[in-house]
Design a protein around this motif. Structure first.
Motif, short mmCIF file in Angstrom:
data_model
loop_
_atom_site.label_atom_id
_atom_site.label_comp_id
_atom_site.label_asym_id
_atom_site.label_seq_id
_atom_site.Cartn_x
_atom_site.Cartn_y
_atom_site.Cartn_z
N SER A 11 0.86 -1.67 -0.20
CA SER A 11 -0.26 -0.08 0.30
C SER A 11 0.93 1.27 -0.04
CB SER A 11 -1.49 0.29 0.88
OG SER A 11 -2.11 -1.23 1.40
N TYR A 12 0.60 2.03 -1.03
CA TYR A 12 1.06 3.09 -1.03
C TYR A 12 0.68 4.28 -2.32
CZ TYR A 12 3.46 1.42 -5.81
OH TYR A 12 3.56 1.23 -6.51
N ILE A 13 0.98 5.07 -2.25
CA ILE A 13 1.08 6.51 -2.69
C ILE A 13 1.94 6.73 -4.27
CG2 ILE A 13 0.04 8.59 -3.61
CD1 ILE A 13 -1.58 6.69 -2.22
N ARG A 14 1.82 7.22 -5.25
CA ARG A 14 2.90 7.82 -6.53
C ARG A 14 1.86 8.73 -7.00
NH1 ARG A 14 0.81 3.38 -9.95
NH2 ARG A 14 -0.11 3.50 -11.88
N GLU A 15 2.58 9.90 -7.16
CA GLU A 15 2.36 10.94 -7.76
C GLU A 15 2.11 11.51 -8.78
OE1 GLU A 15 3.00 15.93 -6.94
OE2 GLU A 15 3.78 14.52 -5.74
N LYS A 16 0.99 11.37 -9.52
CA LYS A 16 1.41 11.63 -11.40
C LYS A 16 1.00 13.55 -11.43
CE LYS A 16 -0.68 7.64 -13.02
NZ LYS A 16 -1.50 6.61 -13.46
N SER A 17 1.51 13.38 -12.41
CA SER A 17 0.89 15.38 -12.94
C SER A 17 0.18 14.92 -14.42
CB SER A 17 2.96 16.22 -12.95
OG SER A 17 3.21 15.50 -14.15
N SER A 18 -0.35 13.78 -15.15
CA SER A 18 -0.74 13.82 -15.95
C SER A 18 -2.56 13.87 -16.17
CB SER A 18 -0.30 13.16 -16.48
OG SER A 18 -0.59 11.70 -16.33
N THR A 19 -2.70 14.10 -16.66
CA THR A 19 -4.61 13.63 -16.56
C THR A 19 -5.15 12.32 -16.41
OG1 THR A 19 -4.77 15.58 -18.47
CG2 THR A 19 -6.86 15.03 -17.93
N LEU A 20 -6.21 12.65 -15.91
CA LEU A 20 -7.19 11.84 -15.45
C LEU A 20 -7.03 10.39 -16.56
CD1 LEU A 20 -7.46 9.50 -12.89
CD2 LEU A 20 -10.08 10.56 -13.35
N SER A 22 -7.81 6.45 -18.69
CA SER A 22 -9.46 5.36 -18.23
C SER A 22 -8.63 4.46 -17.67
CB SER A 22 -9.56 5.08 -19.69
OG SER A 22 -10.06 4.44 -20.40
N SER A 23 -9.33 4.33 -16.51
CA SER A 23 -9.24 2.97 -14.98
C SER A 23 -9.84 1.74 -15.42
CB SER A 23 -9.83 4.20 -14.04
OG SER A 23 -9.41 3.33 -12.82
N PRO A 24 -8.79 1.30 -15.83
CA PRO A 24 -9.56 -0.45 -15.61
C PRO A 24 -9.97 -0.87 -14.50
CG PRO A 24 -6.63 -0.35 -15.73
CD PRO A 24 -7.45 0.70 -15.86
N ALA A 25 -10.50 -2.09 -14.55
CA ALA A 25 -10.62 -2.26 -13.40
C ALA A 25 -10.29 -2.40 -12.01
CB ALA A 25 -12.01 -3.85 -12.76
N GLY A 26 -8.79 -2.43 -12.55
CA GLY A 26 -7.44 -2.67 -11.73
C GLY A 26 -6.82 -1.45 -10.90
N GLU A 27 -7.52 -0.23 -11.25
CA GLU A 27 -6.86 0.89 -10.56
C GLU A 27 -7.87 1.45 -9.80
OE1 GLU A 27 -4.42 2.64 -11.98
OE2 GLU A 27 -3.34 1.68 -13.75
N PHE A 28 -6.91 1.94 -8.47
CA PHE A 28 -7.75 3.06 -7.93
C PHE A 28 -6.80 4.78 -7.95
CE2 PHE A 28 -9.15 3.31 -3.18
CZ PHE A 28 -9.40 4.35 -3.65
N ILE A 29 -7.27 4.84 -8.55
CA ILE A 29 -7.01 6.83 -8.90
C ILE A 29 -7.58 7.71 -8.43
CG2 ILE A 29 -6.37 8.20 -10.52
CD1 ILE A 29 -5.02 5.66 -12.52
N VAL A 30 -7.19 8.66 -7.95
CA VAL A 30 -7.99 10.00 -7.26
C VAL A 30 -7.71 11.28 -8.31
CG1 VAL A 30 -7.30 11.50 -5.22
CG2 VAL A 30 -7.61 9.17 -5.29
N GLN A 31 -8.00 12.24 -8.50
CA GLN A 31 -8.32 13.62 -9.07
C GLN A 31 -8.62 14.59 -8.25
OE1 GLN A 31 -8.37 14.07 -13.50
NE2 GLN A 31 -7.49 15.58 -13.53
N PHE A 32 -8.16 15.59 -8.02
CA PHE A 32 -8.80 16.54 -7.99
C PHE A 32 -9.01 17.77 -8.34
CE2 PHE A 32 -6.25 15.43 -4.49
CZ PHE A 32 -6.49 15.26 -3.36
N TRP A 33 -9.59 18.40 -8.60
CA TRP A 33 -11.00 18.85 -9.62
C TRP A 33 -11.22 19.82 -9.10
CZ3 TRP A 33 -11.06 18.12 -15.09
CH2 TRP A 33 -10.67 16.44 -14.72
N GLY A 34 -11.92 20.49 -7.57
CA GLY A 34 -11.31 21.87 -6.98
C GLY A 34 -11.26 22.03 -5.59
N VAL A 295 -3.41 14.17 -10.07
CA VAL A 295 -3.98 13.20 -9.95
C VAL A 295 -2.21 12.07 -9.44
CG1 VAL A 295 -3.70 11.19 -11.25
CG2 VAL A 295 -4.71 13.63 -12.41
N LEU A 296 -3.18 11.34 -7.96
CA LEU A 296 -2.27 10.82 -7.47
C LEU A 296 -2.77 8.71 -7.40
CD1 LEU A 296 -2.76 12.21 -4.13
CD2 LEU A 296 -0.95 12.12 -5.36
N ALA A 297 -1.91 8.31 -7.90
CA ALA A 297 -2.47 6.91 -8.10
C ALA A 297 -2.50 5.74 -6.33
CB ALA A 297 -1.88 6.34 -8.95
N VAL A 298 -3.27 5.41 -6.35
CA VAL A 298 -3.47 4.64 -5.55
C VAL A 298 -2.75 2.60 -5.05
CG1 VAL A 298 -4.80 3.57 -2.97
CG2 VAL A 298 -5.21 5.17 -3.63
#
Length: 303
Positions: A11-20, A22-34, A295-298
């Protein structure tokens, strides 16, 4: 209320800077819009962190979850329109204050008949349901069109604190975070991964409230929390180090792996938040000051 055990090795977080993506069933991705609290703050001094009010999107196990519907929801809706396909999503509101719901009337996908949205919230301090709160803000003279003009399928659910929402193998658990504002927090758990969204921490919480919150966020991979502010007046930046301490203390005491501080005060300009980032990281190295588009990927399902 359940506690969820996590695997420290996975369990860890990796940071991304790209646009969110398309998330397949094996992903947990968080994006901040506000990421702004109280009121939208568009200006040249808020370009880097953003001026839209609260909205966080999570893609988990192929499902679309949205937390709060501030003006960031309008921006999210515009990107969803580009998908040109029927959408189903789940919207969770932490409370019914204006900065959490003001983007909903401008959420373009809700006006498209092929879409379906499940909307969750607890009763407001006056007893109004989430449906009533959203309905009322779209009445004249506040808004020119009533909620009924939205052609999508809208399904409303009344939640109570410490209840669970099960979406196949994804569990969303609720907890009361702020008794005065009747604000709830959400913990999203999928497999061994979890994210907590609690954006109404306050400095004067009593011991019972603090213990309840710590139990709720125990060991999460990512904690999304607010700095604590007084009511909507300008604040003294000289004492701003006290404002993020509640979130950092909660993260430290609950063994949180990563902390994202959001809901920035309207007076917090970009340069000031840059300095807050430095100060917060000195207290909790795995902390980040959220900005629009972050965008953060869990976890990493490829390993």
């Amino acid at each position: 209320m359940s506690n969820f055990e996590l695997s420290d090795s996975q369990s860890y977080i990796r940071e991304k800077s790209s646009t969110l993506p398309s998330s397949p069933a094996g992903e947990f991705i968080v994006q901040f819009w506000g990421v702004r609290g109280l009121i939208p703050t568009p200006s040249s001094n808020t370009n880097r962190y953003g001026g839209n009010t609260a909205c966080v999107e999570m893609h988990v196990a192929g499902k679309r979850l949205i937390f709060d519907g501030g003006t960031g929801l309008r921006v999210l809706g515009k990107t969803w329109q580009e998908l040109q396909q029927p959408l189903e999503a789940h919207l969770f509101f932490s409370n019914c204050q204006s900065n959490r719901i003001q983007g909903f009337p401008f959420f373009a996908p809700a006006f498209i008949g092929e879409n379906c949205f499940h909307i969750y919230g607890t009763a407001a301090s006056n007893g109004a349901s989430i449906k009533q709160c959203l309905y009322d803000q779209m009445l004249q003279p506040h808004f020119p069109y009533p909620l009924q003009v939205m052609q999508s399928e809208l399904q409303f659910y009344n939640l109570t604190p410490e209840s669970d929402v099960k979406l196949d193998d994804v569990t969303i658990t609720t907890a009361l975070i702020n008794q005065t504002q009747r604000s709830v927090g959400y913990r999203v758990t999928w497999q061994e991964y979890s994210v907590a969204y609690i954006t109404d921490l306050h400095q004067n919480a009593d011991q019972v409230e603090r213990e309840r919150i710590l139990q709720f966020i125990q060991g999460v991979d990512l904690l999304i929390a607010n700095a604590t502010y007084t009511p909507p007046t300008s604040h003294n930046h000289d004492s701003a180090d006290l404002l993020w301490q509640a979130a950092v203390n909660a993260a430290l005491n609950a063994g949180v792996k990563r902390l994202a501080i959001s809901h920035h005060h309207p007076d917090d300009h970009d340069d000031f938040l840059d300095q807050v980032q430095v100060d917060v990281k000195s207290a909790f190295p795995q902390a980040i000051i959220a900005h629009e588009g972050l965008v953060l990927a869990v976890g990493d399902m490829t390993k």
